[in-house]
Design a protein around this motif. Structure first.
Motif, PDB file in Angstrom:
ATOM      1  N   LEU A 301       8.251  -4.562 -12.800  1.00 33.88           N
ATOM      2  CA  LEU A 301       6.952  -4.600 -12.138  1.00 33.88           C
ATOM      3  C   LEU A 301       6.305  -5.937 -12.475  1.00 33.88           C
ATOM      4  N   VAL A 302       5.685  -6.574 -11.468  1.00 34.39           N
ATOM      5  CA  VAL A 302       5.145  -7.920 -11.646  1.00 34.39           C
ATOM      6  C   VAL A 302       3.732  -7.999 -11.072  1.00 34.39           C
ATOM      7  N   ASN A 303       3.031  -9.089 -11.446  1.00 39.32           N
ATOM      8  CA  ASN A 303       1.709  -9.333 -10.877  1.00 39.32           C
ATOM      9  C   ASN A 303       1.837 -10.189  -9.614  1.00 39.32           C
ATOM     10  N   LYS A 304       0.706 -10.608  -9.060  1.00 40.19           N
ATOM     11  CA  LYS A 304       0.718 -11.350  -7.796  1.00 40.19           C
ATOM     12  C   LYS A 304       1.509 -12.648  -7.899  1.00 40.19           C
ATOM     13  N   GLN A 336      -5.395   0.600 -14.364  1.00 43.95           N
ATOM     14  CA  GLN A 336      -6.485   1.316 -13.695  1.00 43.95           C
ATOM     15  C   GLN A 336      -6.075   1.739 -12.282  1.00 43.95           C
ATOM     16  N   PRO A 337      -6.318   3.014 -11.893  1.00 43.51           N
ATOM     17  CA  PRO A 337      -6.041   3.427 -10.510  1.00 43.51           C
ATOM     18  C   PRO A 337      -6.728   2.503  -9.509  1.00 43.51           C
ATOM     19  N   GLY A 338      -5.995   2.162  -8.462  1.00 47.53           N
ATOM     20  CA  GLY A 338      -6.498   1.230  -7.455  1.00 47.53           C
ATOM     21  C   GLY A 338      -5.991  -0.179  -7.633  1.00 47.53           C
ATOM     22  N   THR A 339      -5.392  -0.479  -8.798  1.00 48.66           N
ATOM     23  CA  THR A 339      -4.871  -1.815  -9.076  1.00 48.66           C
ATOM     24  C   THR A 339      -3.618  -2.092  -8.246  1.00 48.66           C
ATOM     25  N   THR A 340      -3.551  -3.257  -7.638  1.00 45.47           N
ATOM     26  CA  THR A 340      -2.364  -3.657  -6.879  1.00 45.47           C
ATOM     27  C   THR A 340      -1.342  -4.278  -7.828  1.00 45.47           C
ATOM     28  N   ILE A 341      -0.115  -3.818  -7.723  1.00 48.33           N
ATOM     29  CA  ILE A 341       0.996  -4.385  -8.482  1.00 48.33           C
ATOM     30  C   ILE A 341       2.154  -4.602  -7.497  1.00 48.33           C
ATOM     31  N   TRP A 342       3.217  -5.236  -7.976  1.00 48.39           N
ATOM     32  CA  TRP A 342       4.367  -5.484  -7.116  1.00 48.39           C
ATOM     33  C   TRP A 342       5.645  -5.034  -7.805  1.00 48.39           C
ATOM     34  N   LEU A 343       6.548  -4.535  -7.008  1.00 50.68           N
ATOM     35  CA  LEU A 343       7.874  -4.134  -7.476  1.00 50.68           C
ATOM     36  C   LEU A 343       8.853  -5.264  -7.167  1.00 50.68           C
ATOM     37  N   ASP A 344       9.564  -5.707  -8.183  1.00 48.33           N
ATOM     38  CA  ASP A 344      10.592  -6.728  -7.988  1.00 48.33           C
ATOM     39  C   ASP A 344      11.901  -6.025  -7.644  1.00 48.33           C
ATOM     40  N   ASN A 345      12.200  -5.975  -6.344  1.00 50.80           N
ATOM     41  CA  ASN A 345      13.411  -5.318  -5.859  1.00 50.80           C
ATOM     42  C   ASN A 345      14.463  -6.383  -5.589  1.00 50.80           C
ATOM     43  N   GLY A 347      14.620  -9.484  -6.449  1.00 51.75           N
ATOM     44  CA  GLY A 347      14.066 -10.748  -5.998  1.00 51.75           C
ATOM     45  C   GLY A 347      13.029 -10.636  -4.904  1.00 51.75           C
ATOM     46  N   ARG A 348      12.938  -9.491  -4.257  1.00 51.47           N
ATOM     47  CA  ARG A 348      11.920  -9.256  -3.218  1.00 51.47           C
ATOM     48  C   ARG A 348      10.702  -8.599  -3.858  1.00 51.47           C
ATOM     49  N   LYS A 349       9.513  -9.164  -3.604  1.00 58.15           N
ATOM     50  CA  LYS A 349       8.279  -8.588  -4.128  1.00 58.15           C
ATOM     51  C   LYS A 349       7.727  -7.578  -3.125  1.00 58.15           C
ATOM     52  N   LEU A 350       7.651  -6.307  -3.559  1.00 59.92           N
ATOM     53  CA  LEU A 350       7.143  -5.240  -2.704  1.00 59.92           C
ATOM     54  C   LEU A 350       5.833  -4.719  -3.271  1.00 59.92           C
ATOM     55  N   LYS A 351       4.826  -4.618  -2.417  1.00 61.43           N
ATOM     56  CA  LYS A 351       3.470  -4.259  -2.840  1.00 61.43           C
ATOM     57  C   LYS A 351       3.357  -2.766  -3.141  1.00 61.43           C
ATOM     58  N   ALA A 352       2.622  -2.454  -4.211  1.00 59.55           N
ATOM     59  CA  ALA A 352       2.392  -1.062  -4.606  1.00 59.55           C
ATOM     60  C   ALA A 352       0.985  -0.951  -5.180  1.00 59.55           C
ATOM     61  N   GLN A 353       0.546   0.289  -5.389  1.00 60.41           N
ATOM     62  CA  GLN A 353      -0.786   0.521  -5.948  1.00 60.41           C
ATOM     63  C   GLN A 353      -0.740   1.583  -7.020  1.00 60.41           C
ATOM     64  N   VAL A 354      -1.399   1.316  -8.148  1.00 60.86           N
ATOM     65  CA  VAL A 354      -1.523   2.315  -9.211  1.00 60.86           C
ATOM     66  C   VAL A 354      -2.439   3.437  -8.720  1.00 60.86           C
ATOM     67  N   VAL A 355      -2.020   4.689  -8.938  1.00 63.09           N
ATOM     68  CA  VAL A 355      -2.786   5.840  -8.451  1.00 63.09           C
ATOM     69  C   VAL A 355      -2.953   6.868  -9.574  1.00 63.09           C
ATOM     70  N   LYS A 356      -3.903   7.747  -9.368  1.00 65.58           N
ATOM     71  CA  LYS A 356      -4.119   8.857 -10.292  1.00 65.58           C
ATOM     72  C   LYS A 356      -3.095   9.943  -9.987  1.00 65.58           C
ATOM     73  N   LEU A 357      -2.482  10.483 -11.020  1.00 65.16           N
ATOM     74  CA  LEU A 357      -1.495  11.543 -10.846  1.00 65.16           C
ATOM     75  C   LEU A 357      -2.181  12.906 -10.690  1.00 65.16           C
ATOM     76  N   PRO A 358      -1.498  13.873 -10.041  1.00 68.38           N
ATOM     77  CA  PRO A 358      -0.140  13.837  -9.499  1.00 68.38           C
ATOM     78  C   PRO A 358      -0.088  13.210  -8.110  1.00 68.38           C
ATOM     79  N   PHE A 359       1.142  12.898  -7.662  1.00 67.34           N
ATOM     80  CA  PHE A 359       1.339  12.380  -6.313  1.00 67.34           C
ATOM     81  C   PHE A 359       1.189  13.499  -5.286  1.00 67.34           C
ATOM     82  N   ARG A 360       1.628  14.694  -5.658  1.00 62.85           N
ATOM     83  CA  ARG A 360       1.538  15.870  -4.765  1.00 62.85           C
ATOM     84  C   ARG A 360       0.438  16.772  -5.279  1.00 62.85           C
ATOM     85  N   LYS A 361      -0.600  16.934  -4.472  1.00 63.51           N
ATOM     86  CA  LYS A 361      -1.754  17.740  -4.884  1.00 63.51           C
ATOM     87  C   LYS A 361      -1.450  19.221  -4.698  1.00 63.51           C
TER      88      LYS A 361
END
Length: 361
Positions: A301-304, A336-345, A347-361
């Motif tokens: 996981l990487v920053n901008k 913090q929930p709402g923070t933008t982070i990136w996944l290094d796939n 060499g490809r940077k893919l955008k993601a967002q930190v969220v409050k758990l759970p993913f399935r309500k």
């Protein structure tokens, strides 16, 4: 490989089998997504007989549990269950486990299959108070029956009122004509249901009765693949992925099972108490993919700017949400929930967002 009382049944049903924790276990039957949705919408049955069970008995049983686990077992009364962990001496976690308060001076510890030997050795070597320990892992079978139709399925087979067993409690009673079955409500799927503990010689009788009772609801056997996607949608930790010997319970968001109460001098308490006071430098978070992509264990996981900020511990394509979801440790500035982070796939940077758990309500 070791087998469970149901191994031949899984093979006969055409399950895709694979080694897991030294056992020959079913990974999937009709497909992970189909099995996942069956549990969410109806009822599915998991063979979890590979899990470990240790009995702790005698007048020093509670004293022992208080010394080796992080949670406060002194609050337990017979019929109650507690989620906890074994802290190690270097700030990490030996294993996470359940403590069943069976009766006064008698407890059952339910540990992860991959850690049975490790946990047993840990308990024996840290038993300074003379508690009576018994490893019954090979003498207990277990099924998890999960989903919104689990109660209706199982209630046909027992005089025990299952609706009177709240979350994290259990009762012992007759089930499918078999006496002394532990009927437990903990769950690892977020879909509701029960776990049944019984002697291996009664296993097939119980299995057949459950599938007959659940036929009207479309009951299906479910493998470890869907068990993993179900727990991940709920944000539940998996030992070996999200927590291990190097991760602090406070970093993993398990401060709620780490109790610094008077008189409870558990392993590494002083260091963990200091960590709570000073704060952690990294934290386990949940994140959802914004760009298309599936996070995988070990991806960075990487920053901008593309600088490393953490690593994925668990990830999948959510069968319910239809998006990539994951858990991972990140620096505290990115937790913090709402923070933008990136996944290094790769060499490809893919955008993601930190969220409050759970993913399935």
């Amino acid at each position: 490989m070791k087998t469970t009382p149901f191994t031949e049944k899984h093979i006969a049903l055409g399950a895709k089998m694979h080694e897991f924790a030294g056992y020959n276990m079913p990974i999937e039957y009709s497909g992970i997504i189909d099995e996942h949705m069956t549990v969410c919408q109806s009822v599915g049955v998991f063979d979890v007989s590979h899990m470990g069970e240790f009995w702790v008995k005698g007048p020093h049983a509670l004293e022992f549990i208080q010394q080796v686990t992080s949670n406060n077992a002194a609050v337990l009364t017979p019929g109650k269950i507690q989620y906890t962990c074994f802290p190690n001496e270097t700030g990490g976690i030996v294993d996470d486990l359940l403590v069943y308060a069976y009766e006064p001076d008698k407890y059952m510890l339910v540990v992860n299959a991959a850690n049975i030997e490790k946990d047993w050795n840990w308990c024996v070597s840290h038993n300074q108070v003379g508690a009576e320990l018994e490893n019954s892992s090979d003498r207990i079978g277990q099924l998890a029956v999960q989903g919104p139709k689990a109660l209706a399925t199982l209630q046909k087979l027992t005089p025990v009122d299952l609706s009177s067993i709240p979350y994290y409690t259990f009762k012992v009673g007759e089930f499918a004509g078999v006496p002394n079955v532990i009927l437990s409500n903990t769950g690892y799927t977020g879909a509701g249901g029960f776990e049944l503990y019984f002697y291996p010689q009664d296993a097939l009788r119980i299995w057949d009765a459950i599938f007959e009772a659940g036929a009207e609801f479309g009951i299906k056997p479910v493998g470890l693949g869907a068990r993993d996607t179900l727990r991940l949608e709920m944000g539940f930790c998996l030992y070996g992925n999200d927590i291990d010997d190097t991760t602090s319970p406070l970093e993993a968001g398990l401060g709620w099972i780490t109790k610094f109460v008077d008189g409870k001098n558990f392993t590494n308490r002083e260091a963990l108490e200091r960590q709570k006071k000073e704060g952690v430098t990294r934290k386990l978070v949940g994140f959802e993919m914004i760009d298309r992509g599936i996070p995988r264990h070990g991806y960075q996981l990487v920053n901008k700017q593309g600088e490393p900020i953490g690593r994925v511990t668990s990830g999948t394509m959510s069968p319910v949400r239809k998006i990539g979801i994951g858990l991972g440790y990140v620096g505290i500035d990115f937790a913090q929930p709402g923070t933008t982070i990136w996944l290094d796939n790769r060499g490809r940077k893919l955008k993601a967002q930190v969220v409050k758990l759970p993913f399935r309500k």
